[in-house]
Design an enzyme around this catalytic site. Structure first.
Site, PDB file in Angstrom:
ATOM      1  N   HIS A 159       8.061  -5.597  -1.745  1.00  0.00           N
ATOM      2  CA  HIS A 159       7.142  -6.528  -2.402  1.00  0.00           C
ATOM      3  C   HIS A 159       6.288  -5.884  -3.487  1.00  0.00           C
ATOM      4  CE1 HIS A 159       7.588  -9.080   1.498  1.00  0.00           C
ATOM      5  NE2 HIS A 159       8.564  -9.299   0.643  1.00  0.00           N
ATOM      6  N   THR A 176       5.900  -6.450  12.060  1.00  0.00           N
ATOM      7  CA  THR A 176       6.202  -7.628  11.250  1.00  0.00           C
ATOM      8  C   THR A 176       6.658  -8.772  12.139  1.00  0.00           C
ATOM      9  OG1 THR A 176       7.619  -8.580   9.526  1.00  0.00           O
ATOM     10  CG2 THR A 176       8.521  -6.713  10.746  1.00  0.00           C
ATOM     11  N   SER A 177       6.237  -9.977  11.779  1.00  0.00           N
ATOM     12  CA  SER A 177       6.584 -11.170  12.551  1.00  0.00           C
ATOM     13  C   SER A 177       7.935 -11.746  12.133  1.00  0.00           C
ATOM     14  CB  SER A 177       5.492 -12.228  12.377  1.00  0.00           C
ATOM     15  OG  SER A 177       5.240 -12.438  10.998  1.00  0.00           O
ATOM     16  N   ASP A 208       0.844  -1.199   0.000  1.00  0.00           N
ATOM     17  CA  ASP A 208       0.000   0.000   0.000  1.00  0.00           C
ATOM     18  C   ASP A 208       0.881   1.251   0.000  1.00  0.00           C
ATOM     19  OD1 ASP A 208       0.517   0.966   2.829  1.00  0.00           O
ATOM     20  OD2 ASP A 208      -0.288  -1.023   3.286  1.00  0.00           O
TER      21      ASP A 208
END
Length: 231
Positions: A105, A172-173, A90
């Site tokens: 990404h 973020t994981s 986004d």
């Protein structure tokens, strides 16, 4: 001279604005198997489904706004040389005012030629459909890095990380590679701050600071701390 603050952001920062994530739903993304809508195989199998899926993501993105975490990162540019590396597609960082954003990404509001990846076009509005073609006559696809595809901006992100004075991880994981591997490129003497309600499994090292909080509240605290400590 401003200290360089390099920030890696993930789905958690945009989730607070209302952007759907898929990691919390057993690999389903808005009811779809992720590989059906985010892989080259899915594209070959059913391009219309993929185009419709991203059309809906774009339509949704038009209805949401940057949240406190996005805005806090933008405001930090007054005091630090902020470089954002995001796994998100986004444009909420840009809309919040951040001026240095690397999208690992891809970008939701861009499309590219299926024949020549260097032919990239902005998407006005939210629709990209079958029959929309590049100047060389090939179908346009979302300018998104799908599973199984190389990550062209990874080298840029690694270079930014190596030059960090402070490294910050938000929302973020750290399970999606190669992005998750960026923390291994942070120089040993550089402090790392991590903000996420599900703290990732990160290698213990000196000067590691963990904040078990959502992006918005955590970023307000970390921004104050950074100003108090480094200005």
């Amino acid at each position: 001279m401003k200290k360089r603050l390099v920030v890696l952001t993930g789905a958690g920062i945009s989730a607070e604005s209302g952007i759907a994530t898929f990691r919390d739903a057993d690999g389903l993304w808005e009811g779809h198997d992720v590989m059906d809508v985010a892989s080259p195989q899915g594209w070959r199998k059913n391009p219309k489904l993929v185009l419709d899926f991203y059309n809906q993501r774009r339509k949704n993105a038009h209805t949401v706004e940057p949240n406190v975490a996005h805005k806090t990162l933008s405001e930090l540019e007054k005091d630090f040389d902020v470089r954002i590396i995001t796994q998100n597609v986004d444009n909420l960082h840009e809309r919040a005012g951040s001026t240095h954003v690397t999208h690992l990404h891809g970008k939701l509001f861009e499309c590219r030629s299926t024949l020549d990846p260097s032919l990239v076009y902005p998407i006005d509005g939210w629709e990209l459909n079958l029959g929309d073609k590049c100047e060389r006559g090939s179908q346009l696809r979302p300018n998104i890095v799908w599973f199984g595809e190389p990550v062209p901006m990874m080298e840029v992100a690694m270079e930014e990380t190596l030059q960090a004075d402070i490294f910050l991880v938000v929302g973020t994981s750290l399970v999606v590679y190669p992005a998750a591997g960026l923390v291994d490129f942070v120089p040993e003497d550089v402090p790392i701050y991590v903000v996420d309600p599900k703290l990732p499994d990160i290698r213990k090292r000196p000067n590691l600071h963990l904040y078990d909080e959502k992006a918005s509240t955590g970023m307000v605290k970390v921004a104050k701390l950074l100003r108090d400590k480094y200005l």
